[in-house]
Design an enzyme around this catalytic site. Structure first.
Site, short mmCIF file in Angstrom:
data_model
loop_
_atom_site.label_atom_id
_atom_site.label_comp_id
_atom_site.label_asym_id
_atom_site.label_seq_id
_atom_site.Cartn_x
_atom_site.Cartn_y
_atom_site.Cartn_z
N TYR A 243 0.85 -1.18 0.00
CA TYR A 243 0.00 0.00 0.00
C TYR A 243 0.89 1.23 0.00
CZ TYR A 243 0.65 0.96 5.03
OH TYR A 243 1.17 1.27 6.26
N CYS A 244 0.31 2.34 -0.41
CA CYS A 244 1.01 3.62 -0.44
C CYS A 244 0.01 4.69 0.00
CB CYS A 244 1.59 3.89 -1.83
SG CYS A 244 0.37 3.85 -3.16
N LYS A 245 -0.02 5.83 -0.64
CA LYS A 245 -1.00 6.84 -0.28
C LYS A 245 -2.31 6.61 -1.01
CE LYS A 245 -1.96 11.78 -0.12
NZ LYS A 245 -1.47 13.13 -0.43
N GLY B 229 -2.49 4.14 -3.97
CA GLY B 229 -2.52 2.89 -4.72
C GLY B 229 -1.61 2.78 -5.92
N TRP C 51 -3.47 4.24 1.89
CA TRP C 51 -3.58 5.05 3.11
C TRP C 51 -4.83 5.92 3.12
CZ3 TRP C 51 -1.92 4.62 7.75
CH2 TRP C 51 -2.19 5.65 8.64
#
Length: 142
Positions: free
Chosen positions: A93-95, A97, A122
Site C-alpha cells: 500500500y502507499c497513499k 494505490g 492510506w
C-alpha cells in the site's frame, strides 16, 4: 477478494486485491503462522506525517526502487531488518494505490510469487478510521 488475471490493461498479473475489511482483519488477527506482510511503500517522511498501518514494514519504492533486487545482506544494512522471505505473501500500500501497484510488479519480477495490493491504500485506511501506528523519526520499522 479479487485476483487480477493479467489480461486487463494496467494490472499486475496474479496480484490479489485487498480491501479495507480484509486488511483490518489481518492487522487485528496477527496470526504468527500466516505469512502475510504489509509493506508501506511511501517515503519515510510520509509515515512521520501520518503514521502507518500497524505492523507494516516500510520499503520506500520511489527512492529505493532497487530494494527487491539487492542482496539479503544489503537489504538488511539498508533497512535494519531482514528482507521478507520469498514464500511470504506481500501486500503493498502507499497513499493512493499507484506506487503499491508498481511495487507489486517489482516484487514479482524479483521472485515473490504471492503479492497483493491495497488499492485504496492510506487514503482509504484513514477515511475508514483504521488503527494507526505512530512512526517516530529514527525508528526502524519492522
Amino acid at each position: 477478494m479479487r485476483w487480477y488475471s493479467g489480461s486487463a490493461e494496467n494490472q499486475v498479473p496474479n496480484s490479489r486485491i485487498w480491501g479495507f475489511d480484509e486488511i483490518k482483519t489481518l492487522v487485528e488477527k496477527k496470526d504468527p503462522e500466516e505469512k502475510v506482510i504489509l509493506v508501506d511503500v511511501r517515503e519515510p517522511y510520509e509515515l512521520l506525517d501520518t503514521g502507518k498501518i500497524p505492523g507494516a514494514i516500510n520499503i520506500p519504492i520511489t527512492s529505493a526502487v532497487q530494494s527487491f533486487h539487492i542482496s539479503d545482506e544489503d537489504f538488511e544494512d539498508m533497512y535494519g531488518y531482514a528482507r521478507p522471505p520469498k514464500d511470504a505473501s506481500l501486500v503493498f500500500y502507499c497513499k493512493a494505490g499507484v506506487r503499491a501497484k508498481a511495487a507489486a510488479g517489482l516484487a514479482q519480477h524479483a521472485g515473490w510469487e504471492s503479492v497483493g495490493e491495497y488499492p485504496g491504500s492510506w487514503l482509504d485506511w484513514d477515511k475508514n478510521k483504521g488503527p494507526v501506528e505512530v512512526v517516530k523519526q529514527g525508528k526502524k520499522d519492522n
